[in-house]
Write an enzyme that holds these catalytic residues in place. Structure first.
Site, PDB file in Angstrom:
ATOM      1  N   LYS A 168      24.016   2.500  -8.491  1.00 57.02           N
ATOM      2  CA  LYS A 168      24.039   1.243  -9.225  1.00 57.02           C
ATOM      3  C   LYS A 168      24.095   0.104  -8.218  1.00 57.02           C
ATOM      4  CE  LYS A 168      28.213  -1.016  -9.322  1.00 57.02           C
ATOM      5  NZ  LYS A 168      28.509  -2.438  -9.425  1.00 57.02           N
ATOM      6  N   HIS A 178      29.836   6.234  -9.822  1.00 54.35           N
ATOM      7  CA  HIS A 178      30.992   7.021  -9.384  1.00 54.35           C
ATOM      8  C   HIS A 178      32.205   6.828 -10.290  1.00 54.35           C
ATOM      9  CE1 HIS A 178      32.228   3.206  -7.433  1.00 54.35           C
ATOM     10  NE2 HIS A 178      33.442   3.707  -7.453  1.00 54.35           N
ATOM     11  N   HIS A 209      29.949   0.177 -14.457  1.00 58.85           N
ATOM     12  CA  HIS A 209      31.179   0.958 -14.433  1.00 58.85           C
ATOM     13  C   HIS A 209      31.917   1.005 -15.774  1.00 58.85           C
ATOM     14  CE1 HIS A 209      30.545   1.387 -10.260  1.00 58.85           C
ATOM     15  NE2 HIS A 209      31.158   0.310  -9.837  1.00 58.85           N
TER      16      HIS A 209
END
Length: 465
Positions: free
Chosen positions: A141, A171, A233
């Site tokens: 990203k 992540h 995220h």
């Protein structure tokens, strides 16, 4: 898809590889994935003869002596090498692939614009029948820079590589608390029957941190909190928490179900009540103050910051997932820098019981039940009501809590494990990435409208709200 034999990190000279990717790889190898060594090739435009030493230092930062002694770790360290190459040059990429044992994974630790140029070079190789059929692409990203660029990149990838060989990674989906949340919800009979608008009052996903700019003005001042933390995220975590139960936990069902959640997501409608009086969008920027014993300057005075940009270091939005399961439930996403008492957790607030229980002393109204799951420490807490009118202590509040053992893998270790094993359950589907940009555009429009002022908050405070 067979396990990868070689991982080529494009842009390996950058901070991402040194601080996160390579230490994560170390934890992955030490945990036995894969059971043999992996050839790691760092690639960049400039010579980097010290790359093997960089790999060793990153591994040593993540492993103890026992971990460093594992055969797969030693084999990987021995095979680490550097290749000077321009990721946007088809001939350089062809040489990289020709000299790598397959299957090969290409990890794009690159800015979005360079990633697009590199993918165009790979498409050119594909048109010349020089691209290995089993090559795997791992894209960090941000996936694109806005909705249009994300769509264009998806279309570009679809022209030369099958979707099952594309890993759009985030992540945050490898954080211990996020992975544990899946089991908490679906491996128990207690929670899933309550996981809907009838029983849940609101959901909060918060990632506040004590860190300030930390010398990253070149990246952060052009990005801001919403673009950095929410577009991928926090929205991806929200989608995983709120998705419908999958029929299978695989690379088809989970990315599809999370994409469906994002497709139904919008800013909280002003006409509705229930968000606790909070505005749908809040932004702020820290001023001088003390955090954790450190003095932080005014953000606008930090080196490399352009005060006229109005970059926010705090963003909070209230969203609604307008679906049969979730309509009417406010979802609060929040992230801020230089916060004195940071929260990094998923919070689920349940509705009160349908009866007032006025006879319960000191319990008007009854507090709500609250489930909390920490992102990194995987602390699980459940706050409940106890006691009652026949208890001499009256109505009491109790908190049940537990901390699960720390996982052997870092978040990036989990990401690399999925890549190496070819498991795509926690990757982001193409339309899921696009929906993240659509939602961010709604937030940006709210900023531009003038309805959302840039509020000041002192470093070390709890933020502007």
């Amino acid at each position: 898809m067979d396990e990868l034999r070689t991982l080529v990190i494009l842009g390996a000279e950058g901070d991402l590889a040194r601080r996160l990717l390579l230490p994560g790889m170390a934890t992955c190898l030490a945990a036995g994935v894969p059971g043999r060594g992996l050839t790691v090739v760092g690639a960049g435009r400039q010579d980097h003869p010290d790359f093997p030493a960089t790999v060793r230092e990153a591994f040593e930062s993540a492993l103890d002596a026992r971990g460093m002694g594992r055969p797969a770790v030693r084999e990987t360290l021995d095979s680490a090498r550097w290749a000077t190459a321009d990721a946007t040059d088809p001939e350089d990429l062809a040489r990289l692939l020709e000299h790598a044992e397959g299957p090969v994974g290409l990890y794009f630790a690159l800015p979005p614009s360079v990633t697009v140029a590199a993918c165009r070079a790979l498409r050119e190789l594909h048109g010349q029948d020089r691209l290995p059929a089993d090559v795997v692409l791992v894209l960090e990203k941000p996936f694109g820079t806005d909705l249009d660029s994300a769509r264009e990149l998806n279309a570009l990838l679809a022209g030369f590589v099958p979707e099952e060989q594309v890993f759009r990674v985030d992540h945050f989906l490898g954080q211990p608390g996020v992975l544990g949340f899946v089991g908490l919800r679906f491996a128990n009979r207690i929670l899933e029957p309550l996981w809907n608008r009838d029983h849940i009052e609101r959901i909060e996903i918060v990632f506040d941190e004590t860190l300030g700019l930390e010398g990253r003005a070149g990246f952060y001042d052009a990005t801001g909190a919403a673009r950095d933390m929410m577009q991928s995220h926090l929205l991806q975590v929200m989608a995983l928490v709120m998705m419908d139960p999958p029929t299978r936990f695989d690379g088809v069902e989970i990315p599809a179900n999370t994409a469906h959640v994002l497709r139904a997501t919008r800013l909280w409608p002003a006409r509705q009540e229930g968000s606790g009086g909070m505005p749908s969008v809040v932004r702020g920027r820290y001023t001088a103050g003390a955090v954790g014993g450190r003095e932080l300057p005014n953000y606008a005075d930090e080196e490399g910051v352009d005060p006229d940009r109005g970059t926010e270091t705090f963003a909070q939005v209230v969203l609604e997932v307008d679906s049969w399961r979730w309509n009417g439930v406010p979802v609060v996403l929040r992230s801020g820098k230089a916060i004195g008492s940071p929260r990094q957790e998923i919070t689920v607030v349940f509705r009160r019981p349908p009866h007032d229980y006025e006879q319960f002393p000191s319990a008007e109204p009854l507090p709500t039940d609250v489930l909390r799951v920490g992102f990194e420490d995987e602390r699980i807490g459940l706050e409940l009501n106890a006691g009652g009118p026949f208890d001499p202590r009256g109505m009491t509040r109790t908190a049940l809590s537990a901390e699960l053992p720390q996982p052997a893998l870092t978040a990036y270790g989990s990401v690399l494990r999925w890549v190496l094993e070819g498991k795509r359950a926690f990757t982001v589907r193409g339309d899921g990435a696009e929906e993240g940009w659509r939602i961010l555009a709604e937030i940006a429009d709210a900023y531009a409208s003038g309805r959302v002022p840039l509020l000041d908050y002192a470093a070390g405070s709890s933020g502007p709200v």
